[in-house]
Scaffold this motif. Structure first.
Motif, PDB file in Angstrom:
ATOM      1  N   THR A  72       0.832  -1.206   0.000  1.00  0.00           N
ATOM      2  CA  THR A  72       0.000   0.000   0.000  1.00  0.00           C
ATOM      3  C   THR A  72       0.865   1.253   0.000  1.00  0.00           C
ATOM      4  O   THR A  72       0.573   2.228  -0.694  1.00  0.00           O
ATOM      5  CB  THR A  72      -0.908   0.001   1.241  1.00  0.00           C
ATOM      6  OG1 THR A  72      -1.537  -1.274   1.329  1.00  0.00           O
ATOM      7  CG2 THR A  72      -1.960   1.084   1.154  1.00  0.00           C
ATOM      8  N   ALA A  73       1.948   1.202   0.749  1.00  0.00           N
ATOM      9  CA  ALA A  73       2.823   2.380   0.828  1.00  0.00           C
ATOM     10  C   ALA A  73       3.444   2.682  -0.536  1.00  0.00           C
ATOM     11  O   ALA A  73       3.514   3.838  -0.963  1.00  0.00           O
ATOM     12  CB  ALA A  73       3.924   2.134   1.871  1.00  0.00           C
ATOM     13  N   ASP A  74       3.872   1.613  -1.252  1.00  0.00           N
ATOM     14  CA  ASP A  74       4.471   1.821  -2.576  1.00  0.00           C
ATOM     15  C   ASP A  74       3.438   2.405  -3.535  1.00  0.00           C
ATOM     16  O   ASP A  74       3.725   3.323  -4.305  1.00  0.00           O
ATOM     17  CB  ASP A  74       4.989   0.495  -3.140  1.00  0.00           C
ATOM     18  CG  ASP A  74       6.324   0.113  -2.496  1.00  0.00           C
ATOM     19  OD1 ASP A  74       6.920   1.009  -1.853  1.00  0.00           O
ATOM     20  OD2 ASP A  74       6.727  -1.050  -2.626  1.00  0.00           O
ATOM     21  N   VAL A  75       2.216   1.839  -3.509  1.00  0.00           N
ATOM     22  CA  VAL A  75       1.150   2.346  -4.385  1.00  0.00           C
ATOM     23  C   VAL A  75       0.899   3.813  -4.077  1.00  0.00           C
ATOM     24  O   VAL A  75       0.816   4.650  -4.982  1.00  0.00           O
ATOM     25  CB  VAL A  75      -0.147   1.527  -4.216  1.00  0.00           C
ATOM     26  CG1 VAL A  75      -1.298   2.186  -4.977  1.00  0.00           C
ATOM     27  CG2 VAL A  75       0.061   0.102  -4.707  1.00  0.00           C
ATOM     28  N   ASP A  76       0.810   4.130  -2.780  1.00  0.00           N
ATOM     29  CA  ASP A  76       0.597   5.522  -2.376  1.00  0.00           C
ATOM     30  C   ASP A  76       1.688   6.430  -2.922  1.00  0.00           C
ATOM     31  O   ASP A  76       1.417   7.512  -3.451  1.00  0.00           O
ATOM     32  CB  ASP A  76       0.560   5.633  -0.844  1.00  0.00           C
ATOM     33  CG  ASP A  76      -0.825   5.283  -0.299  1.00  0.00           C
ATOM     34  OD1 ASP A  76      -1.761   5.171  -1.130  1.00  0.00           O
ATOM     35  OD2 ASP A  76      -0.963   5.132   0.930  1.00  0.00           O
ATOM     36  N   ALA A  77       2.915   5.971  -2.779  1.00  0.00           N
ATOM     37  CA  ALA A  77       4.053   6.792  -3.219  1.00  0.00           C
ATOM     38  C   ALA A  77       3.972   7.052  -4.730  1.00  0.00           C
ATOM     39  O   ALA A  77       4.163   8.187  -5.194  1.00  0.00           O
ATOM     40  CB  ALA A  77       5.363   6.099  -2.859  1.00  0.00           C
ATOM     41  N   GLN A 120       8.159  -4.023 -14.548  1.00  0.00           N
ATOM     42  CA  GLN A 120       7.779  -5.390 -14.877  1.00  0.00           C
ATOM     43  C   GLN A 120       8.925  -6.389 -14.868  1.00  0.00           C
ATOM     44  O   GLN A 120       8.844  -7.432 -14.243  1.00  0.00           O
ATOM     45  CB  GLN A 120       7.082  -5.434 -16.240  1.00  0.00           C
ATOM     46  CG  GLN A 120       5.588  -5.536 -16.088  1.00  0.00           C
ATOM     47  CD  GLN A 120       4.908  -5.621 -17.437  1.00  0.00           C
ATOM     48  OE1 GLN A 120       5.420  -5.161 -18.442  1.00  0.00           O
ATOM     49  NE2 GLN A 120       3.744  -6.222 -17.437  1.00  0.00           N
ATOM     50  N   GLU A 121       9.989  -6.052 -15.562  1.00  0.00           N
ATOM     51  CA  GLU A 121      11.071  -7.028 -15.715  1.00  0.00           C
ATOM     52  C   GLU A 121      12.142  -6.842 -14.633  1.00  0.00           C
ATOM     53  O   GLU A 121      13.185  -7.458 -14.679  1.00  0.00           O
ATOM     54  CB  GLU A 121      11.721  -6.862 -17.102  1.00  0.00           C
ATOM     55  CG  GLU A 121      10.746  -6.890 -18.258  1.00  0.00           C
ATOM     56  CD  GLU A 121      10.226  -8.294 -18.546  1.00  0.00           C
ATOM     57  OE1 GLU A 121      11.031  -9.238 -18.457  1.00  0.00           O
ATOM     58  OE2 GLU A 121       9.009  -8.437 -18.810  1.00  0.00           O
ATOM     59  N   ARG A 122      11.884  -5.950 -13.707  1.00  0.00           N
ATOM     60  CA  ARG A 122      12.926  -5.538 -12.779  1.00  0.00           C
ATOM     61  C   ARG A 122      12.909  -6.386 -11.512  1.00  0.00           C
ATOM     62  O   ARG A 122      11.848  -6.735 -11.009  1.00  0.00           O
ATOM     63  CB  ARG A 122      12.641  -4.092 -12.377  1.00  0.00           C
ATOM     64  CG  ARG A 122      13.832  -3.223 -12.216  1.00  0.00           C
ATOM     65  CD  ARG A 122      13.327  -1.857 -11.824  1.00  0.00           C
ATOM     66  NE  ARG A 122      13.378  -0.928 -12.939  1.00  0.00           N
ATOM     67  CZ  ARG A 122      14.446  -0.181 -13.179  1.00  0.00           C
ATOM     68  NH1 ARG A 122      15.487  -0.226 -12.391  1.00  0.00           N
ATOM     69  NH2 ARG A 122      14.456   0.633 -14.199  1.00  0.00           N
ATOM     70  N   THR A 123      14.057  -6.679 -10.995  1.00  0.00           N
ATOM     71  CA  THR A 123      14.106  -7.387  -9.724  1.00  0.00           C
ATOM     72  C   THR A 123      14.061  -6.383  -8.579  1.00  0.00           C
ATOM     73  O   THR A 123      13.401  -6.597  -7.559  1.00  0.00           O
ATOM     74  CB  THR A 123      15.385  -8.233  -9.621  1.00  0.00           C
ATOM     75  OG1 THR A 123      16.467  -7.435 -10.108  1.00  0.00           O
ATOM     76  CG2 THR A 123      15.251  -9.505 -10.447  1.00  0.00           C
ATOM     77  N   ASP A 124      14.711  -5.228  -8.786  1.00  0.00           N
ATOM     78  CA  ASP A 124      14.825  -4.246  -7.704  1.00  0.00           C
ATOM     79  C   ASP A 124      13.705  -3.205  -7.795  1.00  0.00           C
ATOM     80  O   ASP A 124      13.947  -2.044  -8.116  1.00  0.00           O
ATOM     81  CB  ASP A 124      16.198  -3.561  -7.796  1.00  0.00           C
ATOM     82  CG  ASP A 124      16.358  -2.529  -6.705  1.00  0.00           C
ATOM     83  OD1 ASP A 124      15.635  -2.598  -5.679  1.00  0.00           O
ATOM     84  OD2 ASP A 124      17.215  -1.625  -6.883  1.00  0.00           O
ATOM     85  N   VAL A 125      12.476  -3.662  -7.503  1.00  0.00           N
ATOM     86  CA  VAL A 125      11.327  -2.763  -7.607  1.00  0.00           C
ATOM     87  C   VAL A 125      11.422  -1.638  -6.579  1.00  0.00           C
ATOM     88  O   VAL A 125      11.161  -0.474  -6.882  1.00  0.00           O
ATOM     89  CB  VAL A 125      10.008  -3.559  -7.445  1.00  0.00           C
ATOM     90  CG1 VAL A 125       8.834  -2.626  -7.264  1.00  0.00           C
ATOM     91  CG2 VAL A 125       9.802  -4.465  -8.643  1.00  0.00           C
ATOM     92  N   ALA A 126      11.820  -1.965  -5.400  1.00  0.00           N
ATOM     93  CA  ALA A 126      11.930  -0.968  -4.336  1.00  0.00           C
ATOM     94  C   ALA A 126      12.903   0.142  -4.751  1.00  0.00           C
ATOM     95  O   ALA A 126      12.636   1.336  -4.569  1.00  0.00           O
ATOM     96  CB  ALA A 126      12.386  -1.618  -3.043  1.00  0.00           C
ATOM     97  N   GLY A 127      14.017  -0.290  -5.357  1.00  0.00           N
ATOM     98  CA  GLY A 127      15.019   0.691  -5.801  1.00  0.00           C
ATOM     99  C   GLY A 127      14.438   1.618  -6.861  1.00  0.00           C
ATOM    100  O   GLY A 127      14.673   2.836  -6.841  1.00  0.00           O
ATOM    101  N   PHE A 128      13.654   1.035  -7.775  1.00  0.00           N
ATOM    102  CA  PHE A 128      13.048   1.860  -8.812  1.00  0.00           C
ATOM    103  C   PHE A 128      12.125   2.899  -8.178  1.00  0.00           C
ATOM    104  O   PHE A 128      12.194   4.091  -8.510  1.00  0.00           O
ATOM    105  CB  PHE A 128      12.252   0.998  -9.798  1.00  0.00           C
ATOM    106  CG  PHE A 128      11.386   1.827 -10.708  1.00  0.00           C
ATOM    107  CD1 PHE A 128      11.931   2.424 -11.841  1.00  0.00           C
ATOM    108  CD2 PHE A 128      10.048   2.047 -10.406  1.00  0.00           C
ATOM    109  CE1 PHE A 128      11.135   3.213 -12.653  1.00  0.00           C
ATOM    110  CE2 PHE A 128       9.258   2.847 -11.220  1.00  0.00           C
ATOM    111  CZ  PHE A 128       9.803   3.429 -12.344  1.00  0.00           C
ATOM    112  N   ILE A 129      11.271   2.437  -7.253  1.00  0.00           N
ATOM    113  CA  ILE A 129      10.302   3.354  -6.657  1.00  0.00           C
ATOM    114  C   ILE A 129      11.025   4.474  -5.905  1.00  0.00           C
ATOM    115  O   ILE A 129      10.665   5.647  -6.022  1.00  0.00           O
ATOM    116  CB  ILE A 129       9.327   2.582  -5.732  1.00  0.00           C
ATOM    117  CG1 ILE A 129       8.431   1.668  -6.586  1.00  0.00           C
ATOM    118  CG2 ILE A 129       8.465   3.543  -4.907  1.00  0.00           C
ATOM    119  CD1 ILE A 129       7.526   0.754  -5.796  1.00  0.00           C
ATOM    120  N   GLN A 130      12.056   4.102  -5.229  1.00  0.00           N
ATOM    121  CA  GLN A 130      12.823   5.098  -4.477  1.00  0.00           C
ATOM    122  C   GLN A 130      13.426   6.134  -5.431  1.00  0.00           C
ATOM    123  O   GLN A 130      13.338   7.335  -5.207  1.00  0.00           O
ATOM    124  CB  GLN A 130      13.928   4.390  -3.703  1.00  0.00           C
ATOM    125  CG  GLN A 130      14.410   5.210  -2.533  1.00  0.00           C
ATOM    126  CD  GLN A 130      15.426   4.411  -1.704  1.00  0.00           C
ATOM    127  OE1 GLN A 130      15.891   3.332  -2.111  1.00  0.00           O
ATOM    128  NE2 GLN A 130      15.746   4.928  -0.545  1.00  0.00           N
TER     129      GLN A 130
END
Lengths: 906, 80
Positions: free
Chosen positions: A212-217, A237-247
């Motif tokens: 939810t926090a990622d969606v919110d961000a 989609q093809e990324r392993t480091d989703v958190a890094g992308f969002i950041q």
């Protein structure tokens, strides 16, 4: 090459895969439709899912109501040509309901309102409810298209619902529509994804499994902008480091599209990236065109995978042959292409232009050639499609292209050079025309001298016709400048140059020749020329102009006293107009007005009134702008004949306001008509002021252009003499009339001569020499009888009645004198009675629908068959019939048809 | 009437501020204006704009991208 209609522009976009359903918005759209509001406006920047929402709603609406049909028109910049816009509008409606759109194609091109009216009537007669979507409306800037849409909104039947999808508010009176409660509106704030929708999209559709926090961000960073969320999802989609992308994304200040387009591009393989960049110059993509631009095969597979991966390509047809990029994505790609390979851009446009030309899509070939700055190629393609552009009257397109071509490119192409001169005439820049025509002649002459081609225009019909066009345009310029000799000289030369099968060329040349003769007062030659114009127009199948020139022809026949010839010309034209079906062609009302004046001259006031009522029932759209004032002139004459001079003066004032200076000489100025009315009412001071203002004196040199005014002056001088306490000499009037008669006789203007002769007899009578007055009166009677002139005598009132009785006593008898005497006897009594009858019982105009019913009543069809034809129930038909009977004051179908025929309504 | 006629001799200079940062790769796309990313998270486009039609064209490009527009200011003419 022809100008094909692109099916891709009419394609209703299918529901997107992996699209979040938006029931809340769909419901608002349903509500707008069911509450009967005529317009839905969806106005928001790119990337808010406007088109997808409309697709979703339409599919749902058609599920709910099987009577709903959809027309879709995806606009582009070239639709700023009103003729082209209307063509596509007609095609879009035709796709929605095959019963609609054919009638629009039969309209004379370039006439917006008649075409729209035809479409509106067809929608009203149809059995379906139509949703018409205009997508990408922000590209439309042409004011006449905007006016056309306002007209459509104001007159559309309730069966039509218009949806405008635009990235910016359209140039329509939005505030007024909003206030009037006819508008359903969705804007960016309504369209952006809520957190719930963002979560549904990212997690359910794209399967990203975000917290939810990622969606919110992400929702906060993109502010619910759908394109941003889509790009973000693709990047993850093809990324392993989703958190890094969002950041990285949420921490960046870079504009969303800029950041994400880069991310998405980087995640593609080399060949796909190259494909995307190179094909970004295209408005529409198809495999073989893409292969041309990339220089390698495989476009089909790449397009398919882009479509499958939802990578911002949108299919434009059912077979998935044509696609376009999402606008935003295309912008981002083009920006990168310009940064990385600016040298490639013209080259890519050049390749696209060649592909389009090879595939017979000349407009796109021209657009890309212009974008490539390959002006020679653009000029060559434009030249090859000039005949078809002219046929479809897409003048605005041609003018725009000509303005984009450099002078030196046009200089090498005489065919385009002539159209450049034409564009100066259109723009009213007369001084620029001759140098441009001269340049064309030089280019043509240079070829002839050394045998080699020094110019680039290809041999063919257009090139062969150039010498004629050059002279016709010269005649047009001379005509606009009032240079009669010059007009005649160039028109004659054009006529000498036309080949026998160039019907339109002959018509144009003969037309200018006729106008020159008219201006010079040689009406016989004018009529001969316009007969030739009509023959040419008939052979060329140009009915609209054929009808319009009938009015010119009659204007030249009437002063010659050839009333029956004028009458039969009008009758044939009205017959031809009737054969064109519904809606009536543009000049139909003008023809009714014209023929009404002939009936009036024969003192058949009911027939004159009926034709004026028919003209009024047809309304302004069956009339040309230049002729609109004429119905008021005719009505003024009728009121005068009915003994209502004040009403006549009011009508003349209205006519004066509506009068437009056109191509035609102003031989019967409205001011002079007013003066005549004043004179007959004894308001001599006002008439004298008019004569002073016009600088008219009895000693003036005479010309046909001022004949009507000089005859009016003679009437004024006679009136002054009669009204004066101590009458002076009438020598000046006598002299003026003598000279006017000589001029009219010499030029064969028998109609004018008859009026002058009547005035001569009145002058003799005023001098107390009634016996001498009988000689000109006798001649006037001889000339008037075969053509049936009555009002010309009747309008002179009591003094002429005295003369006519004297004529009868001295043995001048004959049917015509008896007829006139009878008319005089009736005049006093009937004029008042008729006026009273008319105001008690105005002829109520029939509605367009009622006229349609009337026309069907004149056929063999039974009542139920007529109802079927009109898509109405028998009960509704009965209501129409009742109204028609009441308005025509009849009580049976045959009587209604007879009366309608007598009134010239059908 | 044609593109071969000389461009407007005295184009006006404009400063256009946008919300968000665009890198300089967009300069060509914005008809060669200079792009400057500012520390407050905005971007400024600066440069000559031939005439009103060109200015409206630029505005349309800004709108097409969905970039929020903050301000448009004419600058006193500079000769570059």
């Amino acid at each position: 090459m022809a100008m094909p209609v692109l099916g891709t522009k009419l394609f209703v976009p299918p529901l997107r895969k992996r699209a979040v359903p938006r029931p809340r918005l769909v419901e608002r759209l349903h509500e707008g439709l069911s509450s009967g509001r005529r317009l839905t406006l969806i106005s928001a920047p790119a990337g808010f899912g406007k088109t997808a929402l409309v697709s979703e709603w339409i599919a749902d609406a058609q599920r709910r109501n099987s009577r709903i049909r959809v027309g879709w028109l995806s606009l582009d910049e070239s639709d700023n040509d009103p003729a082209r816009f209307l063509t596509y509008l007609g095609h879009a409606l035709h796709r929605a309901d095959p019963g609609i759109g054919r009638e629009a194609a039969n309209q004379p091109a370039g006439s917006l309102i008649p075409t729209l009216t035809a479409l509106i009537n067809a929608i009203a007669a149809g059995e379906f409810d139509i949703i018409l979507v205009l997508d990408d409306f922000q590209l439309i800037e042409d004011p006449s298209i905007r006016d056309a849409l306002v007209f459509l909104l104001e007159h559309a039947p309730s069966a039509l619902h218009l949806v405008i999808v635009s990235r910016s508010d359209p140039l329509l009176p939005v505030a007024r529509l909003r206030a009037g409660g006819v508008l359903t509106e969705l804007r960016a704030a309504d369209l952006r994804f809520s957190t719930v929708e963002a979560a549904a999209f990212l997690n359910e559709m794209m399967g990203l499994g975000l917290s939810t926090a990622d969606v919110d961000a992400l929702e906060t960073r993109t502010e619910g902008w759908i394109a941003g969320l889509q790009l973000a999802a693709l990047s993850m989609q093809e990324r392993t480091d989703v958190a890094g992308f969002i950041q990285g994304f949420t921490g960046s200040n870079r504009f969303v599209i800029d950041y994400l387009a880069e991310e998405v591009l980087q995640s593609q393989n080399e060949s796909t990236r190259d494909f995307l960049l190179r094909t970004a110059v295209l408005e529409r993509l198809t495999a073989s065109l893409c292969d041309e631009l990339t220089g390698q095969p495989g476009g089909a597979a790449i397009l398919e995978s882009l479509d499958r991966d939802n990578l911002f390509v949108i299919p434009l047809d059912d077979g998935r042959r044509w696609y376009r990029y999402h606008h935003l994505f295309a912008d981002a790609l083009r920006a990168r292409l310009l940064r990385d390979r600016p040298d490639l851009v013209p080259q890519l446009h050049g390749l696209a232009s060649a592909w389009y030309e090879e595939h017979d899509l000349p407009e796109e070939a021209v657009t890309h050639a212009l974008a490539a700055a390959d002006f020679d190629r653009a000029a060559r393609v434009i030249e090859s499609i000039i005949p078809s552009i002219r046929r479809s009257r897409q003048d605005a397109t041609l003018l725009r292209w000509l303005a984009l071509l450099p002078e030196h490119v046009i200089d090498r192409r005489p065919v385009l050079g002539v159209y450049r001169a034409w564009s100066s005439i259109v723009a009213g820049d007369l001084a620029a025309v001759e140098p441009r025509l001269h340049a064309v002649e030089m280019a043509l002459a240079a070829t002839a001298a050394d045998g080699a081609n020094t110019h680039l225009s290809l041999p063919g019909e257009e090139l062969q016709k150039l010498p004629v066009s050059i002279e016709v345009y010269r005649a047009a310029v001379a005509q606009s400048r009032g240079d009669v000799a010059g007009t005649r000289q160039h028109a004659q030369r054009a006529l000498d140059l036309t080949r026998p099968d160039d019907h339109l060329g002959r018509s144009a040349a003969a037309g200018f020749l006729g106008l020159a003769s008219w201006a010079a007062g040689d009406l016989k030659a004018g009529v001969r020329a316009f007969r030739e114009v009509q023959t040419g127009l008939r052979l060329a199948g140009n009915t609209a102009d054929l009808l319009a020139t009938t009015i010119v022809l009659a204007d030249m026949l009437i002063p010659q006293g050839r009333l029956w010839e004028a009458q039969s010309a009008f009758e044939r034209a009205l017959q031809l107009a009737a054969e064109q079906g519904d809606p009536p062609p543009q000049s139909t009302a003008d023809l009714h007005v014209g023929i009404s004046e002939l009936f009036l001259q024969r003192n058949d006031l009911p027939a004159a009134a009926a034709h004026l009522a028919a003209a009024e029932a047809l309304g302004g759209r069956a009339s040309t702008h230049e002729n609109r004032h004429r119905s008021y002139l005719a009505l003024a004459r009728l009121r005068e004949a009915e003994g209502q001079p004040e009403a006549a003066l009011d009508l003349l004032a209205t006519a004066e306001r509506l009068y437009l200076r056109g191509f035609f000489p102003e031989v019967r100025p409205i001011a002079a008509m007013k003066a005549r009315l004043w004179i007959s009412q004894g308001r001599l001071a006002e008439a004298e002021a008019w004569a002073d203002e016009q600088g008219l004196t009895a000693a003036d040199d005479l010309s046909y252009r001022r004949e009507f005014e000089h005859i009016t002056l003679a009437r004024l001088l006679l009136g002054t003499h009669t009204g004066a306490r101590q009458p002076g000499s009438l020598d000046d009037v006598t002299g003026l009339l003598e000279r006017l008669l000589t001029a009219a006789d010499a030029a064969g203007r028998t109609g004018s001569a008859t009026e002058i002769l009547i005035l001569q007899s009145l002058v003799h009578a005023a001098n107390g020499r009634t016996a001498q007055g009988l000689a000109p009166l006798n001649r006037a009677l001889r000339q008037a009888e075969p053509e049936g002139y009555i009002r010309l005598f009747l309008d002179e009132g009591a003094p002429l009645a005295v003369l006519l009785r004297a004529a009868a006593e001295t043995g001048v008898v004959g049917d015509h004198v008896r007829r006139l005497n009878r008319a005089f006897r009736q005049a006093d009594g009937t004029a008042g009675a008729m006026a009273a009858a008319r105001s008690d019982r105005p002829l109520t105009a029939l509605s367009e629908r009622e006229l349609h019913v009337l026309r069907l009543m004149a056929t063999e069809l039974s009542g139920p068959q007529i109802a079927g034809e009109l898509y109405v129930t028998v009960n509704t038909l009965r209501t129409h019939t009742k109204h028609i009977f009441a308005k025509l004051e009849v009580n049976s179908r045959p009587a209604a048809v007879r009366r309608a025929e007598a009134l010239g309504l059908i | 009437m044609s593109t071969s006629s000389s461009p407007s001799p005295d184009p006006g200079w404009y400063e256009i501020r946008l919300q968000g940062q665009l890198d300089s790769s967009w300069a060509e796309w914005f008809d060669g204006l200079t792009l400057t990313a500012d520390s407050d998270g905005t971007t400024t486009l600066t440069g000559p704009v031939a005439d009103q039609a060109a200015l409206h064209g630029l505005m349309r490009r800004v709108g097409d991208l969905g970039v929020p527009l903050i301000s448009v200011n004419p600058l006193r003419r500079r000769h570059s």
